[in-house]
Write a protein that holds these residues in place. Structure first.
Motif, PDB file in Angstrom:
ATOM      1  N   GLU A   6     -36.710 -33.201  37.319  1.00 30.94           N
ATOM      2  CA  GLU A   6     -37.523 -31.994  36.759  1.00 30.94           C
ATOM      3  C   GLU A   6     -38.613 -31.190  38.273  1.00 30.94           C
ATOM      4  N   MET A   7     -37.734 -30.009  38.710  1.00 30.88           N
ATOM      5  CA  MET A   7     -39.300 -29.415  39.034  1.00 30.88           C
ATOM      6  C   MET A   7     -40.350 -28.725  38.267  1.00 30.88           C
ATOM      7  N   THR A   8     -41.126 -29.620  38.898  1.00 31.81           N
ATOM      8  CA  THR A   8     -43.048 -28.918  38.351  1.00 31.81           C
ATOM      9  C   THR A   8     -42.672 -27.489  38.687  1.00 31.81           C
ATOM     10  N   VAL A   9     -44.099 -26.623  38.137  1.00 34.79           N
ATOM     11  CA  VAL A   9     -43.991 -25.176  39.154  1.00 34.79           C
ATOM     12  C   VAL A   9     -44.716 -25.110  40.256  1.00 34.79           C
ATOM     13  N   GLU A  10     -45.357 -26.721  40.530  1.00 40.35           N
ATOM     14  CA  GLU A  10     -45.542 -26.395  41.915  1.00 40.35           C
ATOM     15  C   GLU A  10     -44.191 -26.818  43.034  1.00 40.35           C
ATOM     16  N   ASP A  11     -43.830 -27.815  42.600  1.00 43.11           N
ATOM     17  CA  ASP A  11     -42.679 -27.908  43.302  1.00 43.11           C
ATOM     18  C   ASP A  11     -41.909 -26.127  43.812  1.00 43.11           C
ATOM     19  N   LYS A  12     -41.601 -25.186  42.525  1.00 40.55           N
ATOM     20  CA  LYS A  12     -40.891 -24.276  42.228  1.00 40.55           C
ATOM     21  C   LYS A  12     -41.872 -23.560  42.915  1.00 40.55           C
ATOM     22  N   LEU A  13     -43.157 -23.082  43.044  1.00 36.38           N
ATOM     23  CA  LEU A  13     -43.577 -22.109  44.450  1.00 36.38           C
ATOM     24  C   LEU A  13     -43.587 -22.640  45.447  1.00 36.38           C
ATOM     25  N   ARG A  14     -43.728 -24.270  46.183  1.00 32.77           N
ATOM     26  CA  ARG A  14     -43.669 -24.513  46.975  1.00 32.77           C
ATOM     27  C   ARG A  14     -42.075 -24.044  47.450  1.00 32.77           C
ATOM     28  N   ALA A  15     -40.947 -24.004  46.757  1.00 29.77           N
ATOM     29  CA  ALA A  15     -39.677 -23.798  46.974  1.00 29.77           C
ATOM     30  C   ALA A  15     -39.581 -22.259  47.206  1.00 29.77           C
ATOM     31  N   LEU A  16     -40.366 -21.756  46.666  1.00 33.18           N
ATOM     32  CA  LEU A  16     -40.476 -20.633  46.723  1.00 33.18           C
ATOM     33  C   LEU A  16     -41.010 -19.735  48.305  1.00 33.18           C
ATOM     34  N   TYR A  17     -41.785 -20.316  48.235  1.00 30.25           N
ATOM     35  CA  TYR A  17     -42.801 -19.800  49.438  1.00 30.25           C
ATOM     36  C   TYR A  17     -41.930 -20.307  50.697  1.00 30.25           C
ATOM     37  N   ASP A  18     -41.745 -21.420  50.539  1.00 29.39           N
ATOM     38  CA  ASP A  18     -40.492 -22.050  52.026  1.00 29.39           C
ATOM     39  C   ASP A  18     -39.351 -21.057  52.236  1.00 29.39           C
ATOM     40  N   LEU A  19     -38.862 -20.764  51.577  1.00 29.95           N
ATOM     41  CA  LEU A  19     -37.900 -20.178  51.146  1.00 29.95           C
ATOM     42  C   LEU A  19     -38.707 -18.210  51.429  1.00 29.95           C
ATOM     43  N   GLN A  20     -39.598 -17.793  51.381  1.00 32.71           N
ATOM     44  CA  GLN A  20     -40.087 -16.631  52.342  1.00 32.71           C
ATOM     45  C   GLN A  20     -40.422 -17.408  53.797  1.00 32.71           C
ATOM     46  N   ILE A  21     -40.531 -18.557  53.809  1.00 32.64           N
ATOM     47  CA  ILE A  21     -41.003 -18.681  54.879  1.00 32.64           C
ATOM     48  C   ILE A  21     -40.233 -18.044  56.321  1.00 32.64           C
ATOM     49  N   ILE A  22     -38.749 -19.185  55.618  1.00 33.84           N
ATOM     50  CA  ILE A  22     -37.345 -18.893  56.253  1.00 33.84           C
ATOM     51  C   ILE A  22     -36.958 -17.804  56.380  1.00 33.84           C
ATOM     52  N   ASP A  23     -36.715 -16.692  54.830  1.00 34.98           N
ATOM     53  CA  ASP A  23     -36.403 -15.256  55.277  1.00 34.98           C
ATOM     54  C   ASP A  23     -37.476 -14.260  55.938  1.00 34.98           C
ATOM     55  N   THR A 161     -31.730 -14.714  70.309  1.00 34.40           N
ATOM     56  CA  THR A 161     -31.631 -14.625  68.331  1.00 34.40           C
ATOM     57  C   THR A 161     -30.241 -14.917  67.712  1.00 34.40           C
ATOM     58  N   GLU A 162     -29.429 -15.084  68.370  1.00 35.55           N
ATOM     59  CA  GLU A 162     -27.841 -15.134  67.201  1.00 35.55           C
ATOM     60  C   GLU A 162     -27.977 -16.727  66.647  1.00 35.55           C
ATOM     61  N   LYS A 163     -28.225 -17.047  67.351  1.00 39.98           N
ATOM     62  CA  LYS A 163     -28.167 -19.148  66.866  1.00 39.98           C
ATOM     63  C   LYS A 163     -28.776 -19.665  66.298  1.00 39.98           C
ATOM     64  N   GLU A 164     -30.207 -18.724  66.271  1.00 38.89           N
ATOM     65  CA  GLU A 164     -31.646 -19.316  65.600  1.00 38.89           C
ATOM     66  C   GLU A 164     -31.326 -18.289  64.171  1.00 38.89           C
ATOM     67  N   GLU A 165     -30.962 -17.200  64.341  1.00 42.65           N
ATOM     68  CA  GLU A 165     -30.518 -16.262  62.820  1.00 42.65           C
ATOM     69  C   GLU A 165     -29.967 -17.485  61.748  1.00 42.65           C
ATOM     70  N   GLU A 166     -28.373 -17.554  63.094  1.00 33.60           N
ATOM     71  CA  GLU A 166     -27.139 -18.456  62.281  1.00 33.60           C
ATOM     72  C   GLU A 166     -28.020 -20.205  61.184  1.00 33.60           C
ATOM     73  N   ILE A 167     -29.009 -20.204  62.196  1.00 31.89           N
ATOM     74  CA  ILE A 167     -29.385 -21.298  61.374  1.00 31.89           C
ATOM     75  C   ILE A 167     -30.313 -21.309  60.017  1.00 31.89           C
ATOM     76  N   LEU A 168     -30.881 -20.113  60.560  1.00 31.85           N
ATOM     77  CA  LEU A 168     -31.796 -20.027  60.078  1.00 31.85           C
ATOM     78  C   LEU A 168     -31.786 -19.043  57.792  1.00 31.85           C
ATOM     79  N   LEU A 169     -30.056 -18.441  58.025  1.00 34.66           N
ATOM     80  CA  LEU A 169     -29.631 -18.076  57.350  1.00 34.66           C
ATOM     81  C   LEU A 169     -28.978 -19.253  56.468  1.00 34.66           C
ATOM     82  N   LYS A 170     -28.486 -20.153  57.276  1.00 38.20           N
ATOM     83  CA  LYS A 170     -28.059 -21.433  56.331  1.00 38.20           C
ATOM     84  C   LYS A 170     -29.371 -21.929  55.152  1.00 38.20           C
TER      85      LYS A 170
END
Length: 264
Positions: A6-23, A161-170
């Motif tokens: 089960e994900m801890t709150v810290e795990d969730k925060l890191r996952a959300l921040y990681d997603l924000q970095i990608i987006d 940028t197209e290839k990079e965007e495609e990879i990041l979207l995935k």
């Protein structure tokens, strides 16, 4: 069968921040393109309109030229009739026949006069429409040249940028699937409302990044403990402590570099 950890709150925060970095990286790529796709589309629409305008005016000029040809035929026929009537007048037997032929001659002369008048009117209209056509054609050529430049500019940026965007979207999609639906939905909602599209931010100089509203020390301590998801009461953004943000920025930065290097 082993249970999924089960994900801890810290795990969730890191996952959300990681997603924000990608987006955020995806947003940067799209901002790099800026308004270029829309500019290209607008130029294509404008060119289509100008082409239609040039074609329409060209058809109008042709119609007027055809009218002139028709009028010249009328003049030619009338001239021939006048000659014929004048020959007939030489052989009339009485004044009644002479007057009748004279009226025919007069009618044909009026036809010639009217046709000449119409020809002048048509020629004036043609001259005006040729000016309109030239102006539209010149603008069309200029717009086509501008479009070619913008298409080249867009193509260059897209190729970079197209290839990079495609990879990041995935990657964004992959990370999103690892976050519980309630949090993920909230994250997307915050991103849609935020002008800078940042849903997860760290604390900088005692305030949430990009904000001038100071976060009380007790609140900052709670955020640093990573025991619960805390949002900024002013912007609604999810808050993380600077240390977590720094760690994830470094880790994700390296991961993105590795992914892109492998894709080349």
């Amino acid at each position: 069968m082993a249970k999924t950890k089960e994900m801890t709150v810290e795990d969730k925060l890191r996952a959300l921040y990681d997603l924000q970095i990608i987006d955020r990286r995806i947003d940067e790529i799209r901002n790099l393109r800026g308004e270029l796709p829309l500019e290209v589309e607008d130029l294509e629409d404008e060119i289509a309109g100008l082409e239609t305008r040039v074609e329409k005016v060209s058809n109008e000029i042709k119609d007027l030229e055809d009218e002139i040809k028709d009028r010249k035929i009328v003049i030619k026929n009338a001239t021939e009739k006048i000659k014929k009537y004048e020959e007939q007048q030489k052989n009339v037997r009485n004044n009644r026949e002479f007057d009748a032929i004279s009226k025919e001659v007069e009618f044909q002369e009026l036809e010639i006069e009217l046709s000449n008048k119409r020809i002048k009117e048509f020629e004036a209209k043609i001259a005006n429409k040729k000016e309109v056509k030239k102006t539209a054609a010149d603008k069309l050529a200029e717009r086509k040249s501008h479009l070619e430049f913008k298409q080249g500019e867009l193509k260059s940026i897209m190729s970079e940028t197209e290839k990079e965007e495609e990879i990041l979207l995935k990657k964004s999609e992959e990370l999103g699937k690892g976050i519980e639906e309630r949090l993920y939905t909230g994250y997307r909602r915050i991103r849609e409302k935020a002008l800078n599209r940042l849903a997860v931010v760290s604390i900088e100089r005692g305030a949430s990044a990009g904000s001038f509203f100071v976060i009380p020390p007790q609140r900052q301590l709670e955020i640093a403990q990573r025991k619960k998801i805390i949002t900024d009461e002013h912007s609604g953004r999810i808050l993380v402590d600077p240390e977590l943000a720094r760690e994830e920025e470094e880790r994700m930065g390296k991961m993105i570099e590795d992914i892109l290097a492998k894709a080349k």
